[in-house]
Design a protein around this motif. Structure first.
Motif, PDB file in Angstrom:
ATOM      1  N   ARG A   1     -67.736   5.925 -21.446  1.00 43.63           N
ATOM      2  CA  ARG A   1     -68.424   4.815 -22.110  1.00 43.63           C
ATOM      3  C   ARG A   1     -67.768   4.387 -23.412  1.00 43.63           C
ATOM      4  NH1 ARG A   1     -73.914   7.123 -20.987  1.00 43.63           N
ATOM      5  NH2 ARG A   1     -73.983   7.758 -23.172  1.00 43.63           N
ATOM      6  N   ILE A   2     -66.707   5.078 -23.813  1.00 40.58           N
ATOM      7  CA  ILE A   2     -66.158   4.848 -25.142  1.00 40.58           C
ATOM      8  C   ILE A   2     -65.666   3.408 -25.328  1.00 40.58           C
ATOM      9  CG2 ILE A   2     -63.889   5.775 -24.484  1.00 40.58           C
ATOM     10  CD1 ILE A   2     -65.639   6.029 -27.934  1.00 40.58           C
ATOM     11  N   LEU A   3     -64.984   2.849 -24.350  1.00 42.47           N
ATOM     12  CA  LEU A   3     -64.488   1.479 -24.493  1.00 42.47           C
ATOM     13  C   LEU A   3     -65.631   0.466 -24.496  1.00 42.47           C
ATOM     14  CD1 LEU A   3     -61.224   1.500 -22.326  1.00 42.47           C
ATOM     15  CD2 LEU A   3     -61.409   1.099 -24.796  1.00 42.47           C
ATOM     16  N   ASP A   4     -66.617   0.669 -23.651  1.00 43.70           N
ATOM     17  CA  ASP A   4     -67.780  -0.229 -23.628  1.00 43.70           C
ATOM     18  C   ASP A   4     -68.532  -0.156 -24.956  1.00 43.70           C
ATOM     19  OD1 ASP A   4     -67.240  -1.050 -21.065  1.00 43.70           O
ATOM     20  OD2 ASP A   4     -68.605   0.373 -20.116  1.00 43.70           O
ATOM     21  N   CYS A   5     -68.610   1.040 -25.513  1.00 45.40           N
ATOM     22  CA  CYS A   5     -69.292   1.220 -26.791  1.00 45.40           C
ATOM     23  C   CYS A   5     -68.560   0.468 -27.903  1.00 45.40           C
ATOM     24  CB  CYS A   5     -69.375   2.708 -27.119  1.00 45.40           C
ATOM     25  SG  CYS A   5     -70.185   3.072 -28.679  1.00 45.40           S
ATOM     26  N   LEU A   6     -67.236   0.572 -27.921  1.00 45.96           N
ATOM     27  CA  LEU A   6     -66.451  -0.157 -28.917  1.00 45.96           C
ATOM     28  C   LEU A   6     -66.587  -1.669 -28.740  1.00 45.96           C
ATOM     29  CD1 LEU A   6     -63.262   2.081 -28.981  1.00 45.96           C
ATOM     30  CD2 LEU A   6     -64.744   1.604 -30.940  1.00 45.96           C
ATOM     31  N   ALA A   7     -66.644  -2.119 -27.489  1.00 48.35           N
ATOM     32  CA  ALA A   7     -66.819  -3.553 -27.230  1.00 48.35           C
ATOM     33  C   ALA A   7     -68.160  -4.035 -27.766  1.00 48.35           C
ATOM     34  CB  ALA A   7     -66.712  -3.831 -25.727  1.00 48.35           C
ATOM     35  N   ASP A   8     -69.200  -3.228 -27.584  1.00 41.65           N
ATOM     36  CA  ASP A   8     -70.524  -3.595 -28.101  1.00 41.65           C
ATOM     37  C   ASP A   8     -70.536  -3.581 -29.622  1.00 41.65           C
ATOM     38  OD1 ASP A   8     -71.640  -3.952 -25.594  1.00 41.65           O
ATOM     39  OD2 ASP A   8     -72.297  -1.867 -25.427  1.00 41.65           O
ATOM     40  N   LEU A   9     -69.880  -2.585 -30.214  1.00 40.91           N
ATOM     41  CA  LEU A   9     -69.815  -2.503 -31.674  1.00 40.91           C
ATOM     42  C   LEU A   9     -69.093  -3.720 -32.247  1.00 40.91           C
ATOM     43  CD1 LEU A   9     -70.544  -0.635 -34.063  1.00 40.91           C
ATOM     44  CD2 LEU A   9     -68.263   0.368 -33.842  1.00 40.91           C
ATOM     45  N   GLU A  10     -68.027  -4.153 -31.563  1.00 43.85           N
ATOM     46  CA  GLU A  10     -67.285  -5.334 -32.000  1.00 43.85           C
ATOM     47  C   GLU A  10     -68.136  -6.591 -31.862  1.00 43.85           C
ATOM     48  OE1 GLU A  10     -62.730  -6.910 -31.548  1.00 43.85           O
ATOM     49  OE2 GLU A  10     -63.758  -6.297 -29.719  1.00 43.85           O
ATOM     50  N   ALA A  11     -68.917  -6.678 -30.778  1.00 45.90           N
ATOM     51  CA  ALA A  11     -69.767  -7.852 -30.566  1.00 45.90           C
ATOM     52  C   ALA A  11     -70.847  -7.963 -31.639  1.00 45.90           C
ATOM     53  CB  ALA A  11     -70.413  -7.775 -29.182  1.00 45.90           C
ATOM     54  N   VAL A  12     -71.367  -6.831 -32.081  1.00 47.62           N
ATOM     55  CA  VAL A  12     -72.452  -6.833 -33.065  1.00 47.62           C
ATOM     56  C   VAL A  12     -71.929  -6.947 -34.498  1.00 47.62           C
ATOM     57  CG1 VAL A  12     -74.339  -5.470 -34.045  1.00 47.62           C
ATOM     58  CG2 VAL A  12     -74.019  -5.542 -31.569  1.00 47.62           C
TER      59      VAL A  12
ATOM     60  N   SER B   1     -58.619   5.896 -37.262  1.00 46.84           N
ATOM     61  CA  SER B   1     -59.463   5.179 -38.211  1.00 46.84           C
ATOM     62  C   SER B   1     -58.943   3.772 -38.394  1.00 46.84           C
ATOM     63  CB  SER B   1     -59.526   5.912 -39.552  1.00 46.84           C
ATOM     64  OG  SER B   1     -58.234   6.056 -40.102  1.00 46.84           O
ATOM     65  N   GLY B   2     -59.862   2.859 -38.676  1.00 46.11           N
ATOM     66  CA  GLY B   2     -59.511   1.462 -38.886  1.00 46.11           C
ATOM     67  C   GLY B   2     -60.671   0.562 -38.529  1.00 46.11           C
ATOM     68  N   SER B   3     -60.378  -0.710 -38.284  1.00 50.69           N
ATOM     69  CA  SER B   3     -61.419  -1.648 -37.853  1.00 50.69           C
ATOM     70  C   SER B   3     -61.749  -1.394 -36.389  1.00 50.69           C
ATOM     71  CB  SER B   3     -60.940  -3.080 -38.045  1.00 50.69           C
ATOM     72  OG  SER B   3     -59.865  -3.361 -37.149  1.00 50.69           O
ATOM     73  N   VAL B   4     -62.854  -1.977 -35.932  1.00 49.20           N
ATOM     74  CA  VAL B   4     -63.247  -1.797 -34.533  1.00 49.20           C
ATOM     75  C   VAL B   4     -62.159  -2.318 -33.603  1.00 49.20           C
ATOM     76  CG1 VAL B   4     -65.013  -2.242 -32.795  1.00 49.20           C
ATOM     77  CG2 VAL B   4     -65.668  -2.076 -35.190  1.00 49.20           C
ATOM     78  N   SER B   5     -61.623  -3.508 -33.899  1.00 50.06           N
ATOM     79  CA  SER B   5     -60.611  -4.106 -33.024  1.00 50.06           C
ATOM     80  C   SER B   5     -59.345  -3.256 -32.988  1.00 50.06           C
ATOM     81  CB  SER B   5     -60.287  -5.531 -33.468  1.00 50.06           C
ATOM     82  OG  SER B   5     -59.787  -5.555 -34.794  1.00 50.06           O
ATOM     83  N   GLU B   6     -58.986  -2.650 -34.115  1.00 48.31           N
ATOM     84  CA  GLU B   6     -57.786  -1.801 -34.151  1.00 48.31           C
ATOM     85  C   GLU B   6     -57.972  -0.556 -33.290  1.00 48.31           C
ATOM     86  OE1 GLU B   6     -56.128  -2.888 -38.632  1.00 48.31           O
ATOM     87  OE2 GLU B   6     -57.564  -1.244 -38.360  1.00 48.31           O
ATOM     88  N   ILE B   7     -59.121   0.097 -33.432  1.00 45.94           N
ATOM     89  CA  ILE B   7     -59.394   1.302 -32.639  1.00 45.94           C
ATOM     90  C   ILE B   7     -59.458   0.952 -31.156  1.00 45.94           C
ATOM     91  CG2 ILE B   7     -60.997   3.203 -32.229  1.00 45.94           C
ATOM     92  CD1 ILE B   7     -59.621   3.303 -34.954  1.00 45.94           C
ATOM     93  N   LYS B   8     -60.123  -0.131 -30.845  1.00 47.16           N
ATOM     94  CA  LYS B   8     -60.269  -0.561 -29.452  1.00 47.16           C
ATOM     95  C   LYS B   8     -58.894  -0.840 -28.831  1.00 47.16           C
ATOM     96  CE  LYS B   8     -62.823  -4.130 -26.871  1.00 47.16           C
ATOM     97  NZ  LYS B   8     -61.878  -5.254 -26.844  1.00 47.16           N
ATOM     98  N   GLN B   9     -58.000  -1.477 -29.592  1.00 51.15           N
ATOM     99  CA  GLN B   9     -56.670  -1.795 -29.093  1.00 51.15           C
ATOM    100  C   GLN B   9     -55.858  -0.537 -28.808  1.00 51.15           C
ATOM    101  OE1 GLN B   9     -55.574  -5.198 -28.577  1.00 51.15           O
ATOM    102  NE2 GLN B   9     -54.246  -3.953 -27.272  1.00 51.15           N
TER     103      GLN B   9
END
Length: 284
Positions: free
Chosen positions: A173-184, A206-214
């Motif tokens: 679920r980690i990628l879906d969780c990051l996607a939700d965090l980025e959306a919010v 560590s970093g921004s949500v988009s950086e970690i997700k990438q």
């Protein structure tokens, strides 16, 4: 509430922390207690048996998990009443931290039995202390909901007064969780992600949500293992927040719940977030 007297012959219930990865983190006291007690209550006896065998601990094991702990509470109390000592362990780390045991400990305390912690590893504290995020105030929220809608609702309710928000997440679920965090939250929050703590492939990102997700999208190996996610929320500048100004005014005349609901209706902000902020304002 019943209390235990000095001459009470009843046994002790030990809450024993076990390693979260590196077996060298198993304390001498924890090993000694597990050797000496009469029974060990384990979340998964098959998993724990491997750990016990490694350290030559042959104490009797029985299962205590989410589905049976209410029933086991009375059984454990009866063992303690007979003078037996019982230890509780989880699959890894400190029991009760997003693991079974609360109902048992609560019941035993109410019955006046002695409950003693044997401290040791905890993924929560291990991750937080090395995260680089603020640690003077933090909120642990366990596991977030499995469904995206519920997960986003939970994330939307977070307010700066919570401090650094810490939670556990699974590999699938980690990628879906990051996607939700980025959306919010977009990139308004700073994130630290700890993976496979104390193990061979321990990683901190560590970093921004988009950086970690990438990073995770580019390297599938980074999505494997067990995760502790830590989110540092942006500070709210009260002078620039219309919603908080309105909330502050309403709180002078209305109860917290009503003030938060009315402020949300006026501003379009999330009611849950304003409610938590109103509680924080009241405390101040």
């Amino acid at each position: 509430m019943v209390t235990q007297s000095d001459n009470d012959v009843r046994g002790t219930f030990y809450i024993v922390a076990t390693p979260i990865g590196n077996l060298d983190d198993f304390t001498d006291r924890a090993k000694r207690v597990l050797h000496e007690v009469d029974y060990i209550a384990a979340e998964d006896t098959r998993h724990s048996k491997r750990l016990m065998n490694h350290f030559g601990i042959d104490t009797k094991l029985f299962a205590l998990h989410d589905h049976n702990e209410r029933d086991k509470a009375a059984y454990i109390a009866s063992l303690l009443s007979e003078g037996k000592n019982v230890a509780l362990i989880s699959d890894a780390g400190t029991p009760l931290i997003s693991d079974p045991g609360y109902h048992v400990v609560n019941y035993l305390r109410q019955e006046g039995h002695k409950v003693t912690p044997v401290p040791g590893p905890s993924a929560l504290i291990t991750a937080l202390c090395a995260s680089g995020l603020p640690t003077d105030r933090f909120s642990f929220v366990g596991f977030l909901p499995a469904k995206s809608k519920s997960r986003r609702d939970e994330m939307s309710s977070w307010v700066p007064s919570l401090g650094t928000v810490v939670f556990y997440e699974s590999t699938h679920r980690i990628l879906d969780c990051l996607a939700d965090l980025e959306a919010v939250w977009g990139d308004r929050v700073q994130v630290a992600l700890a993976r496979e703590l104390t193990k061979t492939f321990e990683t901190f990102l560590s970093g921004s949500v988009s950086e970690i997700k990438q990073i995770l999208e580019d390297d599938s190996n980074q999505t494997r293992g067990e995760f502790v996610m830590m989110v540092s929320l942006p500070a709210v500048e009260e002078d620039h927040s219309e919603a908080l100004k309105i909330l502050k005014i309403l709180l002078k005349e209305l109860p917290v719940k009503q003030a938060a609901a009315l402020a949300a209706e006026i501003t379009g902000e999330k009611k849950n977030a304003l409610y938590k902020q109103a509680l924080a304002m009241n405390e101040e």
